[in-house]
Design a protein around this motif. Structure first.
Motif, PDB file in Angstrom:
ATOM      1  N   THR A 140       0.854  -1.188   0.000  1.00  0.00           N
ATOM      2  CA  THR A 140       0.000   0.000   0.000  1.00  0.00           C
ATOM      3  C   THR A 140       0.890   1.237   0.000  1.00  0.00           C
ATOM      4  O   THR A 140       1.940   1.257   0.648  1.00  0.00           O
ATOM      5  CB  THR A 140      -0.931   0.057   1.223  1.00  0.00           C
ATOM      6  OG1 THR A 140      -0.147   0.084   2.429  1.00  0.00           O
ATOM      7  CG2 THR A 140      -1.852  -1.150   1.248  1.00  0.00           C
ATOM      8  N   ALA A 141       0.464   2.273  -0.728  1.00  0.00           N
ATOM      9  CA  ALA A 141       1.205   3.533  -0.794  1.00  0.00           C
ATOM     10  C   ALA A 141       0.233   4.658  -1.102  1.00  0.00           C
ATOM     11  O   ALA A 141      -0.476   4.608  -2.110  1.00  0.00           O
ATOM     12  CB  ALA A 141       2.295   3.471  -1.866  1.00  0.00           C
ATOM     13  N   ARG A 142       0.168   5.667  -0.203  1.00  0.00           N
ATOM     14  CA  ARG A 142      -0.675   6.847  -0.391  1.00  0.00           C
ATOM     15  C   ARG A 142      -2.128   6.495  -0.694  1.00  0.00           C
ATOM     16  O   ARG A 142      -2.735   7.018  -1.622  1.00  0.00           O
ATOM     17  CB  ARG A 142      -0.111   7.729  -1.489  1.00  0.00           C
ATOM     18  CG  ARG A 142       1.205   8.393  -1.107  1.00  0.00           C
ATOM     19  CD  ARG A 142       1.568   9.470  -2.102  1.00  0.00           C
ATOM     20  NE  ARG A 142       2.765  10.188  -1.683  1.00  0.00           N
ATOM     21  CZ  ARG A 142       3.244  11.243  -2.303  1.00  0.00           C
ATOM     22  NH1 ARG A 142       2.626  11.722  -3.368  1.00  0.00           N
ATOM     23  NH2 ARG A 142       4.340  11.843  -1.873  1.00  0.00           N
ATOM     24  N   GLY A 143      -2.686   5.566   0.056  1.00  0.00           N
ATOM     25  CA  GLY A 143      -4.087   5.232  -0.098  1.00  0.00           C
ATOM     26  C   GLY A 143      -4.396   4.254  -1.213  1.00  0.00           C
ATOM     27  O   GLY A 143      -5.549   3.888  -1.402  1.00  0.00           O
ATOM     28  N   GLN A 183      12.651  -3.611  -0.856  1.00  0.00           N
ATOM     29  CA  GLN A 183      13.644  -3.356  -1.896  1.00  0.00           C
ATOM     30  C   GLN A 183      13.019  -3.437  -3.289  1.00  0.00           C
ATOM     31  O   GLN A 183      13.297  -2.601  -4.159  1.00  0.00           O
ATOM     32  CB  GLN A 183      14.796  -4.362  -1.781  1.00  0.00           C
ATOM     33  CG  GLN A 183      15.885  -4.210  -2.826  1.00  0.00           C
ATOM     34  CD  GLN A 183      16.569  -2.850  -2.768  1.00  0.00           C
ATOM     35  OE1 GLN A 183      16.650  -2.236  -1.708  1.00  0.00           O
ATOM     36  NE2 GLN A 183      17.070  -2.373  -3.897  1.00  0.00           N
ATOM     37  N   ILE A 184      12.156  -4.428  -3.504  1.00  0.00           N
ATOM     38  CA  ILE A 184      11.485  -4.553  -4.795  1.00  0.00           C
ATOM     39  C   ILE A 184      10.639  -3.324  -5.080  1.00  0.00           C
ATOM     40  O   ILE A 184      10.618  -2.794  -6.190  1.00  0.00           O
ATOM     41  CB  ILE A 184      10.621  -5.824  -4.833  1.00  0.00           C
ATOM     42  CG1 ILE A 184      11.510  -7.071  -4.776  1.00  0.00           C
ATOM     43  CG2 ILE A 184       9.739  -5.861  -6.075  1.00  0.00           C
ATOM     44  CD1 ILE A 184      10.739  -8.366  -4.693  1.00  0.00           C
ATOM     45  N   TRP A 185       9.930  -2.833  -4.047  1.00  0.00           N
ATOM     46  CA  TRP A 185       9.081  -1.653  -4.234  1.00  0.00           C
ATOM     47  C   TRP A 185       9.924  -0.429  -4.558  1.00  0.00           C
ATOM     48  O   TRP A 185       9.564   0.376  -5.420  1.00  0.00           O
ATOM     49  CB  TRP A 185       8.242  -1.415  -2.981  1.00  0.00           C
ATOM     50  CG  TRP A 185       7.370  -0.201  -3.073  1.00  0.00           C
ATOM     51  CD1 TRP A 185       7.501   0.973  -2.399  1.00  0.00           C
ATOM     52  CD2 TRP A 185       6.219  -0.043  -3.916  1.00  0.00           C
ATOM     53  NE1 TRP A 185       6.512   1.863  -2.752  1.00  0.00           N
ATOM     54  CE2 TRP A 185       5.705   1.267  -3.688  1.00  0.00           C
ATOM     55  CE3 TRP A 185       5.575  -0.864  -4.827  1.00  0.00           C
ATOM     56  CZ2 TRP A 185       4.583   1.758  -4.346  1.00  0.00           C
ATOM     57  CZ3 TRP A 185       4.453  -0.376  -5.490  1.00  0.00           C
ATOM     58  CH2 TRP A 185       3.974   0.923  -5.241  1.00  0.00           C
ATOM     59  N   ARG A 186      11.075  -0.269  -3.891  1.00  0.00           N
ATOM     60  CA  ARG A 186      11.956   0.870  -4.185  1.00  0.00           C
ATOM     61  C   ARG A 186      12.443   0.808  -5.633  1.00  0.00           C
ATOM     62  O   ARG A 186      12.485   1.822  -6.335  1.00  0.00           O
ATOM     63  CB  ARG A 186      13.138   0.880  -3.216  1.00  0.00           C
ATOM     64  CG  ARG A 186      12.796   1.365  -1.812  1.00  0.00           C
ATOM     65  CD  ARG A 186      14.043   1.634  -1.009  1.00  0.00           C
ATOM     66  NE  ARG A 186      14.788   0.406  -0.756  1.00  0.00           N
ATOM     67  CZ  ARG A 186      14.618  -0.340   0.335  1.00  0.00           C
ATOM     68  NH1 ARG A 186      13.737   0.005   1.250  1.00  0.00           N
ATOM     69  NH2 ARG A 186      15.330  -1.440   0.513  1.00  0.00           N
ATOM     70  N   SER A 189       9.566   1.592  -8.022  1.00  0.00           N
ATOM     71  CA  SER A 189       9.240   3.010  -7.945  1.00  0.00           C
ATOM     72  C   SER A 189      10.245   3.835  -8.731  1.00  0.00           C
ATOM     73  O   SER A 189       9.884   4.771  -9.452  1.00  0.00           O
ATOM     74  CB  SER A 189       9.212   3.475  -6.485  1.00  0.00           C
ATOM     75  OG  SER A 189       8.204   2.801  -5.757  1.00  0.00           O
ATOM     76  N   ALA A 190      11.527   3.471  -8.616  1.00  0.00           N
ATOM     77  CA  ALA A 190      12.563   4.187  -9.357  1.00  0.00           C
ATOM     78  C   ALA A 190      12.392   3.999 -10.859  1.00  0.00           C
ATOM     79  O   ALA A 190      12.550   4.938 -11.638  1.00  0.00           O
ATOM     80  CB  ALA A 190      13.948   3.699  -8.913  1.00  0.00           C
TER      81      ALA A 190
END
Length: 281
Positions: A140-143, A183-186, A189-190
Motif C-alpha cells: 500500500t502507498a498513499r491510499g 527493496q522490490i518496491w523501491r 518506484s525508481a
C-alpha cells in the motif's frame, strides 16, 4: 501440556469444556507494545488488503486479554492518537481506493499460498482483459494498494482497484522462496519515475515549498541551491498539462525556467486571471 485447563463432563450430554472465567494471557506484552498495536489498528491499516474485520477481531482479543487496569489505560490512551488522518491542515483529503472484496480475497490467497493468479484487469485507457501472473507481494502507498507480480518473467505492478475479478490457480507461482518486498518496491518506484515518456521542467522554488512541489511530481532529478537560497530543480511530470497544473498551485513560490512553452502558458494563464479581477476604471 499447553497450560489450558479443561475438564470432562461424562454422560450423554457431556463433553470437554474450559474452566469458567478462563482468560488468555499475552505474556510479556507491555504498555508501550499494547499502545503501538492499538494505534496501528486505528489508522488506515484497517482497510488494507480486505483485512479490516480480521484486524478488528484481533484487536478486541488483545484488549480482552489485558489485565483490567492495563486495559483501561490503553483504551484511553489510544483515543489521543490519530494515525493517517483523512485530510491534512490544508483540507486536502487522503483518498483510499476501493478494492472489490471477493477479488481481494483471491489475490491475497494467491500471494500467501504461492499460486499462479488470473486477474480480470482494467489498464488505463484499455478494455478489461484476463491476465495470468505470478504474484510476489502486496503493497500500500498513499491510499492505493498494489499487487507486485511477474508476467511471463517480466516485472509487473497492478493497482488493485483496477482488478475486477481474480481466480487462484492450482499451479505454483514461479517466484523466489525469499523476498525483500521493500527493496522490490523501491526498485519499481525508481523505474516508474525514470522510465517512459516524461515531461522535464527546470524550476526555481522557495525552500519552504520544496516538499509541496515534489509531492505532485513524478521525480526530482537534480537539485542545487541558488545564491539567494532558493532551490533550482529539474523535475519530471507526466506531461505538459500535469506540469502546468502542479506549478500553478504554488503561485509565486515557484518559477518555471524551462521549457519556454510552459513559461508562456503560465504567463498567459496569469494574465487572464489578472484581467478577470482587474478593478473597474
Amino acid at each position: 501440556m499447553a497450560g489450558v485447563p479443561v475438564y470432562a463432563e461424562r454422560g450423554r450430554h457431556g463433553g470437554f469444556t474450559l474452566l469458567p472465567g478462563l482468560r488468555t494471557e499475552l505474556t510479556g506484552l507491555n504498555h508501550e507494545e499494547t499502545l503501538a498495536l492499538l494505534a496501528a489498528g486505528s489508522g488506515s491499516g484497517e482497510k488494507a488488503f480486505g483485512l479490516g474485520s480480521a484486524l478488528a477481531s484481533a484487536l478486541r482479543k488483545v484488549v480482552d486479554a489485558l489485565p483490567e487496569s492495563h486495559r483501561a489505560t490503553a483504551g484511553g490512551a489510544v483515543q489521543r492518537l490519530l494515525i493517517d488522518a483523512e485530510s491534512d491542515l490544508l483540507s486536502r483529503r487522503s483518498l483510499t481506493e476501493e478494492v472489490a472484496g471477493p477479488a481481494m480475497i483471491e489475490v491475497r490467497r494467491a500471494v500467501l499460498a504461492g499460486r499462479k493468479l488470473r486477474i480480470h484487469y482494467t489498464a488505463a485507457g484499455q478494455e478489461p482483459q484476463w491476465r495470468t501472473v505470478d504474484p510476489i507481494g502486496l503493497v500500500t502507498a498513499r491510499g492505493s494498494a498494489y499487487l507486485l507480480a511477474t508476467r511471463a518473467g517480466a516485472d509487473r505492478t497492478y493497482r488493485l482497484s483496477r482488478v475486477l475479478a481474480a481466480e487462484v490457480m492450482s499451479e505454483p507461482a514461479e517466484r523466489s522462496e525469499h523476498v525483500d518486498l521493500p527493496q522490490i518496491w523501491r526498485e519499481r518506484s525508481a523505474q516508474f519515475r525514470t522510465g517512459g515518456e516524461q515531461y522535464t521542467v527546470q524550476v526555481r522554488v522557495d525552500p519552504e515549498q520544496r516538499e509541496e512541489l515534489s509531492n505532485v511530481a513524478l521525480a526530482v532529478l537534480t537539485e542545487d541551491t541558488d545564491p539567494d537560497g532558493w532551490l533550482r530543480l529539474t523535475v519530471a511530470y507526466q506531461d505538459a498539462r500535469h506540469a502546468e497544473w502542479a506549478l500553478w498551485q504554488l503561485g509565486p513560490h515557484v518559477e518555471a525556467l524551462a521549457p519556454q512553452l510552459l513559461r508562456n502558458t503560465l504567463h498567459a494563464r496569469a494574465v487572464a486571471i489578472a484581467q478577470c479581477y482587474e478593478p473597474p476604471s
